[in-house]
Motif scaffolding. Structure first.
Motif, PDB file in Angstrom:
ATOM      1  N   MET A   1       0.832  -1.205   0.000  1.00 55.95           N
ATOM      2  CA  MET A   1       0.000   0.000   0.000  1.00 55.95           C
ATOM      3  C   MET A   1       0.866   1.254   0.000  1.00 55.95           C
ATOM      4  SD  MET A   1      -3.162   0.198  -0.278  1.00 55.95           S
ATOM      5  CE  MET A   1      -3.773   1.758  -0.896  1.00 55.95           C
ATOM      6  N   ARG A   2       1.992   1.200   0.781  1.00 58.06           N
ATOM      7  CA  ARG A   2       2.882   2.359   0.830  1.00 58.06           C
ATOM      8  C   ARG A   2       3.507   2.612  -0.521  1.00 58.06           C
ATOM      9  NH1 ARG A   2       6.777   1.645   5.401  1.00 58.06           N
ATOM     10  NH2 ARG A   2       8.178   2.825   4.067  1.00 58.06           N
ATOM     11  N   LEU A   3       3.776   1.519  -1.236  1.00 53.61           N
ATOM     12  CA  LEU A   3       4.344   1.636  -2.578  1.00 53.61           C
ATOM     13  C   LEU A   3       3.430   2.461  -3.475  1.00 53.61           C
ATOM     14  CD1 LEU A   3       6.247   0.707  -4.945  1.00 53.61           C
ATOM     15  CD2 LEU A   3       4.671  -1.191  -5.231  1.00 53.61           C
ATOM     16  N   TYR A   4       2.104   2.103  -3.462  1.00 51.35           N
ATOM     17  CA  TYR A   4       1.180   2.781  -4.359  1.00 51.35           C
ATOM     18  C   TYR A   4       0.969   4.231  -3.962  1.00 51.35           C
ATOM     19  CZ  TYR A   4       0.537  -1.928  -6.035  1.00 51.35           C
ATOM     20  OH  TYR A   4       0.778  -3.170  -6.542  1.00 51.35           O
TER      21      TYR A   4
ATOM     22  N   SER B   1       4.322  10.526  -6.749  1.00 55.77           N
ATOM     23  CA  SER B   1       5.228  10.872  -7.842  1.00 55.77           C
ATOM     24  C   SER B   1       4.426  11.282  -9.082  1.00 55.77           C
ATOM     25  CB  SER B   1       6.179   9.722  -8.154  1.00 55.77           C
ATOM     26  OG  SER B   1       5.505   8.729  -8.881  1.00 55.77           O
ATOM     27  N   GLY B   2       3.246  10.675  -9.257  1.00 57.90           N
ATOM     28  CA  GLY B   2       2.363  11.097 -10.344  1.00 57.90           C
ATOM     29  C   GLY B   2       1.944  12.547 -10.172  1.00 57.90           C
ATOM     30  N   PHE B   3       1.621  12.910  -8.927  1.00 54.09           N
ATOM     31  CA  PHE B   3       1.247  14.292  -8.606  1.00 54.09           C
ATOM     32  C   PHE B   3       2.405  15.235  -8.911  1.00 54.09           C
ATOM     33  CE2 PHE B   3       0.858  17.981  -5.918  1.00 54.09           C
ATOM     34  CZ  PHE B   3      -0.500  18.245  -5.868  1.00 54.09           C
ATOM     35  N   ARG B   4       3.591  14.867  -8.393  1.00 52.46           N
ATOM     36  CA  ARG B   4       4.779  15.721  -8.539  1.00 52.46           C
ATOM     37  C   ARG B   4       5.155  15.922  -9.987  1.00 52.46           C
ATOM     38  NH1 ARG B   4       8.408  13.399  -4.619  1.00 52.46           N
ATOM     39  NH2 ARG B   4       7.861  14.197  -2.567  1.00 52.46           N
ATOM     40  N   ARG B   5       5.015  14.830 -10.751  1.00 48.14           N
ATOM     41  CA  ARG B   5       5.419  14.879 -12.142  1.00 48.14           C
ATOM     42  C   ARG B   5       4.654  15.963 -12.891  1.00 48.14           C
ATOM     43  NH1 ARG B   5       4.588   9.881 -16.178  1.00 48.14           N
ATOM     44  NH2 ARG B   5       5.129  10.974 -18.073  1.00 48.14           N
TER      45      ARG B   5
ATOM     46  N   PRO C   1       7.725  -6.372  -9.086  1.00 46.08           N
ATOM     47  CA  PRO C   1       6.906  -6.951  -8.005  1.00 46.08           C
ATOM     48  C   PRO C   1       5.742  -6.048  -7.621  1.00 46.08           C
ATOM     49  CG  PRO C   1       8.878  -5.998  -7.081  1.00 46.08           C
ATOM     50  CD  PRO C   1       8.969  -5.801  -8.556  1.00 46.08           C
ATOM     51  N   ALA C   2       5.123  -5.419  -8.605  1.00 47.74           N
ATOM     52  CA  ALA C   2       3.959  -4.584  -8.339  1.00 47.74           C
ATOM     53  C   ALA C   2       2.909  -4.925  -9.381  1.00 47.74           C
ATOM     54  CB  ALA C   2       4.326  -3.105  -8.435  1.00 47.74           C
TER      55      ALA C   2
ATOM     56  N   LEU D   1      -3.015   2.855 -11.924  1.00 47.03           N
ATOM     57  CA  LEU D   1      -4.135   3.525 -11.244  1.00 47.03           C
ATOM     58  C   LEU D   1      -3.591   4.544 -10.246  1.00 47.03           C
ATOM     59  CD1 LEU D   1      -7.128   3.912 -10.527  1.00 47.03           C
ATOM     60  CD2 LEU D   1      -6.945   1.999  -8.953  1.00 47.03           C
ATOM     61  N   ALA D   2      -2.536   4.144  -9.514  1.00 50.63           N
ATOM     62  CA  ALA D   2      -1.945   5.059  -8.529  1.00 50.63           C
ATOM     63  C   ALA D   2      -1.376   6.303  -9.201  1.00 50.63           C
ATOM     64  CB  ALA D   2      -0.860   4.338  -7.732  1.00 50.63           C
TER      65      ALA D   2
END
Lengths: 266, 254
Positions: free
Chosen positions: A1-4, A10-14, A99-100, A107-108
């Motif tokens: 969950m922490r990964l996503y 990072s999607g936001f930051r990008r 491994p994801a 989606l994340a």
């Protein structure tokens, strides 16, 4: 969950990196908001109460629509082009080794992107619209909260639809045609051009039952406080139902597609 | 070259051309849906709005076909590929315009002229020689004005680099604006697109003359025929902006 969560961040930051592009986008959303708002004024002057909206509600619908246009990626975009390109070049094979989960990963990133677009390109046009026109903004904080829930569900439905479009690239390799047609359907059936309550007869009933209604029509109606009590539960169930059904369809298609990749890989 | 490369994938070309046709048709579908609830919009009937729609879409289609690739300039400035174009012995403007020349954009012109043809069959226009001459004049100067906006917008990219969306609000936004009668917009907005970014000369002013309607700003009548002059002036300004932009261009590496 922490990964996503990290992927979403990072999607936001990008997207937050492109400040000039965001400012340009705010300008464009505002210009289109004005043009659309004036046509709606002419329409509602000729037929007051059309589609069950009064004039200020119709204008609110316009500006909420501009705020949601990029958030729910109604015209397409977001992760789509990138993933299609990875499928075309075969880079997707590397993604599948990770491994994801492929679907959850994208989606994340898309949720992060949507959150940025809501803040970056949604708030300012809505603010300008509320200064220039008499809008029917929600009175209490609860409505704002419910609106955000509805937007989040809409973004998931939008993601699930676009994910299906992307997966078609496993067979077609070139996703341009399908993307274009999907964007077309999305613009028309989400109510981005005209509220779905104005669509006549069977076309209206069909449009309101299709998943695209979750993208703009439902969040805008929640914002306007048109759904309360069980009605509210019903529209949330509609959005969540389509989200789950489409995500499941994406998952099924993905497993067929990846089996195909393995076969190709020898 | 780009035409040949597109034609290599005939099915894909047909699909995207058809898609383009349908995408632009979506605007008109919206107008039709609006008219399923009302008989006039801002005092204009459906054939009259269709006339405005057809004239601006055709003019915009002409500009989009020739100059529609200009919004790629920002990307070229950012990734430095513009330098390649500077080395070739062909004007940079022509190269950028021809970059990924997309024949599928014919879809927009086709759709616009079909709506225009339909509106002409429904309208009861009192045709004179002058009005007949105004038709091609309006479409060609309209195309030139939109083309000038494309070039000026591209010139702006030399400084902004990442702001092609601003250009969209004047090109695609302007096209959407001109599809509707000027009477529904605020006077200041109409003034803005008449005197600042002279989009009103694409179709509003000449079209209102052909339809026998008054313009909401009550401008002198001769302005209805000024479109070619405005088009020339726009192209001159856009050309100047382009030259200034190109001169001030510093490649990303330096």
């Amino acid at each position: 969950m922490r990964l996503y969560a990290a992927v979403a961040l990072s999607g936001f930051r990008r997207f937050a990196t492109y400040r000039v592009a965001t400012a340009a986008g705010v300008f464009t959303n505002t210009v289109f908001g004005f043009i659309l708002a004036y046509t709606y004024v002419a329409l509602w002057d000729a037929r007051p109460g059309l589609g069950g909206y009064d004039r200020s509600q119709a204008l609110t619908y316009v500006w909420v629509g501009q705020a949601l246009l990029m958030t729910t990626a109604m015209m397409g975009g977001g992760f789509q082009d990138e993933l299609i390109e990875r499928i075309r070049t075969g880079d997707v094979a590397i993604d599948l080794y990770r491994p994801a989960d492929l679907q959850l990963w994208w989606l994340a990133t898309d949720l992060g992107r949507a959150a940025f677009h809501l803040l970056g390109r949604g708030v300012v046009p809505l603010l300008i619209g509320s200064l220039a026109f008499d809008l029917a903004l929600p009175a209490g904080p609860l409505t704002w909260l419910l609106f955000l829930v509805s937007v989040a569900l809409g973004v998931v439905v939008s993601f699930a639809l676009r994910y299906l479009v992307v997966l078609s690239a496993f067979w077609l390799l070139d996703g341009a045609g399908v993307s274009q047609i999907a964007g077309l359907a999305s613009m028309f059936f989400s109510g981005a051009l005209l509220p779905l309550t104005l669509f006549p007869g069977w076309l209206g009933e069909l449009a309101r039952a299709l998943p695209w209604a979750a993208l703009q029509q439902i969040p805008a109606d929640v914002f306007l406080g048109r759904h309360t009590g069980t009605g509210l539960l019903r529209v949330f169930a509609f959005q969540a139902g389509w989200a789950l059904a489409l995500l499941a369809a994406g998952r099924a298609l993905q497993s067929v597609a990846t089996r195909k990749v393995v076969v190709q890989g020898g | 070259m780009w035409v040949r490369s597109t034609m290599a994938y005939r099915a894909s070309f047909l699909m995207t051309a058809l898609g383009n046709f349908a995408t632009t048709g979506l605007d008109f579908a919206t107008i039709l849906l609006m008219f399923s609830h009302v008989t006039t919009l801002g005092g204009f009937s459906l054939p009259e709005v269709a006339f405005l729609y057809g004239t601006t879409s055709t003019a915009f289609g002409l500009a989009d076909l020739t100059m529609g690739s200009m919004d790629r300039l920002g990307r070229r400035v950012r990734d430095g590929t513009l330098d390649t174009l500077l080395l070739r012995p062909v004007p940079v403007l022509a190269q950028v315009a021809a970059d990924r020349f997309a024949l599928r954009r014919l879809g927009r012109i086709t759709q616009g002229s079909l709506v225009l043809g339909w509106s002409l069959s429904r309208l009861d226009i009192d045709w004179t020689v002058l009005k007949v001459l105004m038709m091609p004049m309006m479409l060609l100067s309209g195309g030139a004005i939109f083309g000038a906006v494309f070039v000026a917008g591209a010139a702006f990219q030399f400084w902004a680099g990442d702001a092609s969306e601003v250009q969209n609000s004047f090109t695609y936004g302007g096209n959407t604006l001109l599809q509707y009668p000027p009477s529904i917009f605020a006077k200041d907005l109409v003034r803005g697109v008449t005197f600042i970014v002279p989009l009103a000369f694409v179709n509003w002013l000449p079209a209102l003359r052909i339809l026998g309607r008054d313009d909401p700003l009550a401008l002198p009548g001769w302005l209805d025929f000024a479109s070619p002059l405005v088009a020339v002036a726009c192209c001159a300004v856009a050309g100047l902006a382009w030259r200034t932009g190109l001169r001030s261009y510093r490649s990303t590496g330096s």
